[in-house]
Design a protein around this motif. Structure first.
Motif, PDB file in Angstrom:
ATOM      1  N   ARG A 150       0.875  -1.093  -0.080  1.00 17.39           N
ATOM      2  CA  ARG A 150      -0.057  -0.022   0.049  1.00 17.39           C
ATOM      3  C   ARG A 150       1.034   1.185   0.018  1.00 17.39           C
ATOM      4  O   ARG A 150       1.829   1.145   0.677  1.00 17.39           O
ATOM      5  CB  ARG A 150      -1.087   0.033   1.269  1.00 17.39           C
ATOM      6  CG  ARG A 150      -1.701   1.172   1.387  1.00 17.39           C
ATOM      7  CD  ARG A 150      -2.907   1.260   2.510  1.00 17.39           C
ATOM      8  NE  ARG A 150      -3.854   0.131   2.162  1.00 17.39           N
ATOM      9  CZ  ARG A 150      -4.939   0.253   1.607  1.00 17.39           C
ATOM     10  NH1 ARG A 150      -5.242   1.398   1.104  1.00 17.39           N
ATOM     11  NH2 ARG A 150      -5.760  -0.822   1.321  1.00 17.39           N
ATOM     12  N   VAL A 151       0.394   2.229  -0.863  1.00 14.61           N
ATOM     13  CA  VAL A 151       1.115   3.355  -0.900  1.00 14.61           C
ATOM     14  C   VAL A 151       0.245   4.644  -0.317  1.00 14.61           C
ATOM     15  O   VAL A 151      -0.709   4.702  -0.783  1.00 14.61           O
ATOM     16  CB  VAL A 151       1.617   3.689  -2.385  1.00 14.61           C
ATOM     17  CG1 VAL A 151       2.524   5.171  -2.456  1.00 14.61           C
ATOM     18  CG2 VAL A 151       2.572   2.671  -2.647  1.00 14.61           C
ATOM     19  N   THR A 152       0.823   5.397   0.358  1.00 10.12           N
ATOM     20  CA  THR A 152       0.254   6.444   0.984  1.00 10.12           C
ATOM     21  C   THR A 152       0.680   7.850   0.729  1.00 10.12           C
ATOM     22  O   THR A 152       1.747   8.067   0.889  1.00 10.12           O
ATOM     23  CB  THR A 152      -0.317   6.413   2.406  1.00 10.12           C
ATOM     24  OG1 THR A 152      -0.830   5.187   3.118  1.00 10.12           O
ATOM     25  CG2 THR A 152      -0.867   7.635   3.122  1.00 10.12           C
ATOM     26  N   GLY A 153       0.057   8.913   0.301  1.00 10.25           N
ATOM     27  CA  GLY A 153       0.359  10.204   0.166  1.00 10.25           C
ATOM     28  C   GLY A 153      -0.059  11.110   1.279  1.00 10.25           C
ATOM     29  O   GLY A 153      -0.868  11.106   1.701  1.00 10.25           O
ATOM     30  N   VAL A 154       1.294  11.851   1.704  1.00 10.04           N
ATOM     31  CA  VAL A 154       1.099  12.691   2.912  1.00 10.04           C
ATOM     32  C   VAL A 154       1.723  14.096   2.424  1.00 10.04           C
ATOM     33  O   VAL A 154       2.474  13.992   1.877  1.00 10.04           O
ATOM     34  CB  VAL A 154       2.152  12.129   4.042  1.00 10.04           C
ATOM     35  CG1 VAL A 154       2.141  13.040   5.085  1.00 10.04           C
ATOM     36  CG2 VAL A 154       1.846  10.520   4.241  1.00 10.04           C
ATOM     37  N   ASP A 155       0.697  14.816   3.002  1.00  7.77           N
ATOM     38  CA  ASP A 155       0.956  16.251   2.668  1.00  7.77           C
ATOM     39  C   ASP A 155       2.126  16.840   3.569  1.00  7.77           C
ATOM     40  O   ASP A 155       2.117  16.771   4.597  1.00  7.77           O
ATOM     41  CB  ASP A 155      -0.460  17.108   2.922  1.00  7.77           C
ATOM     42  CG  ASP A 155      -0.132  18.616   2.663  1.00  7.77           C
ATOM     43  OD1 ASP A 155       0.149  19.169   1.423  1.00  7.77           O
ATOM     44  OD2 ASP A 155      -0.505  19.440   3.468  1.00  7.77           O
ATOM     45  N   GLY A 156       3.232  17.464   2.797  1.00 11.13           N
ATOM     46  CA  GLY A 156       4.284  17.696   3.272  1.00 11.13           C
ATOM     47  C   GLY A 156       3.960  19.140   4.330  1.00 11.13           C
ATOM     48  O   GLY A 156       4.948  19.162   5.257  1.00 11.13           O
ATOM     49  N   ALA A 157       3.010  19.512   4.030  1.00  6.43           N
ATOM     50  CA  ALA A 157       2.694  21.179   4.860  1.00  6.43           C
ATOM     51  C   ALA A 157       2.168  20.544   6.370  1.00  6.43           C
ATOM     52  O   ALA A 157       2.444  21.183   7.366  1.00  6.43           O
ATOM     53  CB  ALA A 157       1.914  22.078   4.162  1.00  6.43           C
ATOM     54  N   SER A 158       1.201  19.686   6.105  1.00  8.85           N
ATOM     55  CA  SER A 158       0.447  19.480   7.624  1.00  8.85           C
ATOM     56  C   SER A 158       0.685  17.941   7.756  1.00  8.85           C
ATOM     57  O   SER A 158       0.359  17.951   9.159  1.00  8.85           O
ATOM     58  CB  SER A 158      -1.058  19.534   7.025  1.00  8.85           C
ATOM     59  OG  SER A 158      -1.419  18.789   6.098  1.00  8.85           O
ATOM     60  N   GLY A 159       1.071  17.166   7.176  1.00 11.06           N
ATOM     61  CA  GLY A 159       1.329  15.790   7.684  1.00 11.06           C
ATOM     62  C   GLY A 159       0.118  14.930   7.654  1.00 11.06           C
ATOM     63  O   GLY A 159      -0.061  13.817   7.955  1.00 11.06           O
ATOM     64  N   ARG A 160      -1.095  15.285   6.991  1.00  8.09           N
ATOM     65  CA  ARG A 160      -2.324  14.657   6.820  1.00  8.09           C
ATOM     66  C   ARG A 160      -2.059  14.045   5.645  1.00  8.09           C
ATOM     67  O   ARG A 160      -1.512  14.282   4.572  1.00  8.09           O
ATOM     68  CB  ARG A 160      -3.434  15.822   6.711  1.00  8.09           C
ATOM     69  CG  ARG A 160      -3.581  16.566   5.486  1.00  8.09           C
ATOM     70  CD  ARG A 160      -4.502  17.494   5.502  1.00  8.09           C
ATOM     71  NE  ARG A 160      -4.192  18.320   4.066  1.00  8.09           N
ATOM     72  CZ  ARG A 160      -5.132  17.913   3.081  1.00  8.09           C
ATOM     73  NH1 ARG A 160      -5.689  16.720   2.979  1.00  8.09           N
ATOM     74  NH2 ARG A 160      -5.069  18.716   2.070  1.00  8.09           N
TER      75      ARG A 160
END
Length: 697
Positions: A465-475
């Motif tokens: 599984r691959v998850t995309g994480v926002d670099g600005a917020s960590g969400r």
């Protein structure tokens, strides 16, 4: 467990369909104690599952030994072994599941292709020495190192089968009258006093394994195990056919008394000397003289403990040491369009006045720091510390210790925040680039791999599984499996808004690649290309790959794929390039191989432009700015080669430091930005020089 029929007769004619909840797909092989199967987890991850023979499952002593095998395998780092995923020593048929490592055993490779050449033997010996150091330092003695227990993986040899290993303080002893092991690879003390076997027995076995790799036979050879046992205890080994430069070291490994054998650390130190003897001095340029030249310090002199400015330096003389050849995992460089500027980018012009400088990211630490440029600073990770320096003069801006340590690559600037990988990727941390203060953090599951692309961190988990994480917020932005990819390897390149997921077929005949939008997880295009391919760069709407073959990962060709036209261009190399690392600059791919060959391949003209043998046994990935190709040697030298002609134009002095006896893997790549080159050295320092004047370094 529901049984299933297997072709053939005997005790194993009926084989289990499952071990625990792992489905057994096919039989990889069998030994005296059990059968090894290829299996898959629920998520599809490939595993090698060892299931013990039914007759031994009823033996309490064997069950105890199997528990010990599981415990020993779990204690040893997965860098040199097959990591344990799951096990049940108390099952009706005890079993253990490890990650499946593609690649033949050493015994199978020698049987199929004959003895190895001297370079392959040297690399194998270095890799196994490092593996034994890793095994011994957690208190485990393997006791059955032999060619069939050495897997030749692409990233180096892996030691498997801890079935008769034991901790040095184990209470489980070999019964009187029983010899456990494989006679041609057993040490004399295993025959004479088996209850007192220690780490030196594994070193003896290593010597025997190296003779087998070089000649196809053992140093003590007979059809009778009893004759072999006598020869091991009383006779001198037959080293005919072992490379001359390695024979003395192999002979020391085969000493009759344990105390006369070298330790793994001593082996690695000796192997580095052997590797250095292969370096060519013709590659080293003449020293500069005249006004402005500074006397050259000795090559083994450590750099100062505090930051200082340094003047111009002349090139290192013939006494400079090369880096030993070791098959280890290279550090993953993290980069993206919003990330620190790495290889192949256009340097921005700054004021001409610049003085070289040296600094220490973590005072008192040794080893090579991982550095990158971003947010107007040079950012370096070392020994659980992240530091930010002024690129112009090396002044420390801030330094921050990370409670969980650091590892996995240099810091990355994503969404304007500094984001180092911590503790091998177990946590994401985002820091303020001005102060180093923590902005956010996020825990990750064990075994994850992280790749930053622009404003997004892509987290690949062990189940695919691959998850995309926002670099600005960590969400979390999205989380899914990528179609057509089991457990993909993720890569990204500067200036390219896409990330690339690649996976190779089990037989290595093809590679599937998917271009992924990091913000949405959508697949923009997919392709299946021939061969085992490693992406190394993008540009002009194309992706460039190294076509890799054989057990040691020799690059045989450079491949360029253009998705708009679905066309593939393949340029074969005149000579295979061993364990190459590469960078792309325009139409040209630059490759630096283990052993020192550096070459340029023009994909537009479909030909090799030049090839030169360097004085670096194992170097970093190269970086290029169109005029020069830069790379770092394991002894701390930074070298520059003319990108058009392939001539060395300059190099800095060696910076070995106190850990000069240690054998290292590939050093981190230098960082190129703003007309400056920044590099790390084994003495714990980082330094900066002007990119425009390599001859004055």
């Amino acid at each position: 467990m529901t049984p299933r029929r297997n072709t053939g007769a005997g005790a194993e004619a009926e084989l289990p369909e499952y071990a625990g909840h792992y489905r057994l797909e096919s039989r990889l092989g069998s030994g005296g104690m059990g059968v090894v199967h290829l299996a898959r987890s629920t998520s599809g991850m490939k595993l090698a599952v060892k299931v013990v023979h039914a007759e031994f499952a009823r033996d309490p002593e064997f069950r105890g030994r199997f528990r010990q095998e599981v415990a020993a395998a779990r204690k040893v780092s997965g860098a040199f072994t097959a990591p344990v995923v799951d096990a049940d020593p108390d099952a009706d048929r005890p079993w253990m599941a490890t990650l499946f490592i593609p690649g033949p055993t050493l015994s199978g490779e020698v049987k199929r292709n004959g003895p190895m050449d001297s370079g392959q033997v040297r690399r194998l010996m270095a890799g196994l020495a490092e593996a034994l150091r890793d095994i011994h330092r957690v208190g485990v003695v393997h006791r059955d190192l032999k060619p069939s227990n050495v897997l030749l993986a692409e990233d180096g040899p892996k030691v498997i089968d801890f079935g008769i290993s034991r901790p040095k303080d184990s209470e489980l002893r070999t019964e009187t009258g029983k010899l456990i092991g494989t006679p041609p690879f057993m040490a004399p003390e295993q025959f004479r006093r088996p209850r007192e076997v220690g780490p030196a027995a594994d070193v003896f076995a290593l010597g025997s394994v190296m003779v087998h790799a070089a000649t196809g036979r053992g140093p003590f050879d007979s059809d009778s195990p009893y004759v072999v046992a006598y020869q091991v205890v009383h006779d001198e080994p037959d080293l005919t056919g072992v490379p001359d430069d390695l024979a003395p070291l192999v002979r020391r490994c085969l000493a009759k008394e344990p105390e006369d054998r070298p330790t793994p650390d001593e082996l690695m130190r000796e192997l580095r000397s052997v590797a250095a003897s292969y370096d060519t001095q013709a590659f080293i340029p003449a020293q500069r003289s005249g006004a402005g030249a500074t006397p050259q310090p000795p090559a083994d002199q450590p750099a100062p403990a505090v930051r200082r400015r340094v003047g111009r330096r002349v090139a290192v003389g013939a006494g400079a040491l090369g880096l030993a050849v070791v098959a280890t995992l290279a550090s993953v460089r993290l980069a993206g369009s919003d990330a620190p500027t790495p290889a192949g980018t256009h340097p921005r012009t700054r004021e001409a006045s610049f003085s070289s400088w040296t600094a220490r990211p973590a005072p008192g630490a040794s080893g090579m720091a991982q550095c990158a440029y971003g947010a107007g600073k040079l950012l370096c990770a070392q020994s659980g510390t992240v530091s930010a320096f002024s690129p112009a003069d090396g002044e420390l801006v801030w330094r921050r210790p990370l409670a969980t340590g650091s590892g996995g690559g240099p810091p990355v600037v994503s969404a304007g925040l500094v984001q180092p990988l911590t503790n091998g990727g177990s946590q994401l941390v985002a820091l303020d680039p001005g102060s180093g203060g923590e902005v956010w953090k996020r825990r990750l599951a064990p075994g994850t791999a992280v790749r930053y692309t622009g404003r997004t961190a892509l987290v690949a988990e062990a189940d695919g599984r691959v998850t995309g994480v926002d670099g600005a917020s960590g969400r979390t932005l999205w989380s899914r499996r990528i179609a057509g990819q089991g457990r993909p390897t993720l890569v990204s390149f500067p200036g390219d808004p896409l990330a690339y997921a690649t996976s190779t077929s089990a037989d290595g005949s093809s590679t599937r690649i998917a271009a992924v939008d990091p913000r949405s997880g959508d697949v923009r295009w997919q392709a299946r290309l021939e061969g085992t391919l490693e992406p190394v760069g993008t540009g002009g709407g194309s992706v460039s790959f190294l076509s890799v073959g054989s057990v040691y990962g020799e690059t045989k060709a450079v491949v360029r794929y253009t998705p708009a036209t679905r066309s593939t261009r393949r340029v074969a190399l005149p000579v295979a390039s061993e364990a190459a690392q590469a960078t792309v600059r325009g139409d040209v791919v630059y490759l630096l191989a283990t052993g020192g060959s550096l070459e340029a391949v023009d994909m537009g003209a479909r030909k090799q432009l030049w090839r030169v043998e360097t004085s670096v046994s194992r170097g970093s990935a190269p970086v290029a700015d169109g005029r020069y190709v830069y790379f770092t040697a394991g002894d701390g030298r930074l070298l520059a080669v003319d990108a058009r002609k392939g001539h060395l134009v300059g190099q800095t002095s060696a910076r070995l430091g106190a850990d000069s006896a240690k054998v290292m893997g590939a050093p981190p790549a230098p960082v190129l930005d703003g007309g400056h080159v920044y590099a790390a050295a084994p003495d714990g320092t980082v330094f900066a020089v002007a990119a425009s004047d390599p001859s004055g370094w």
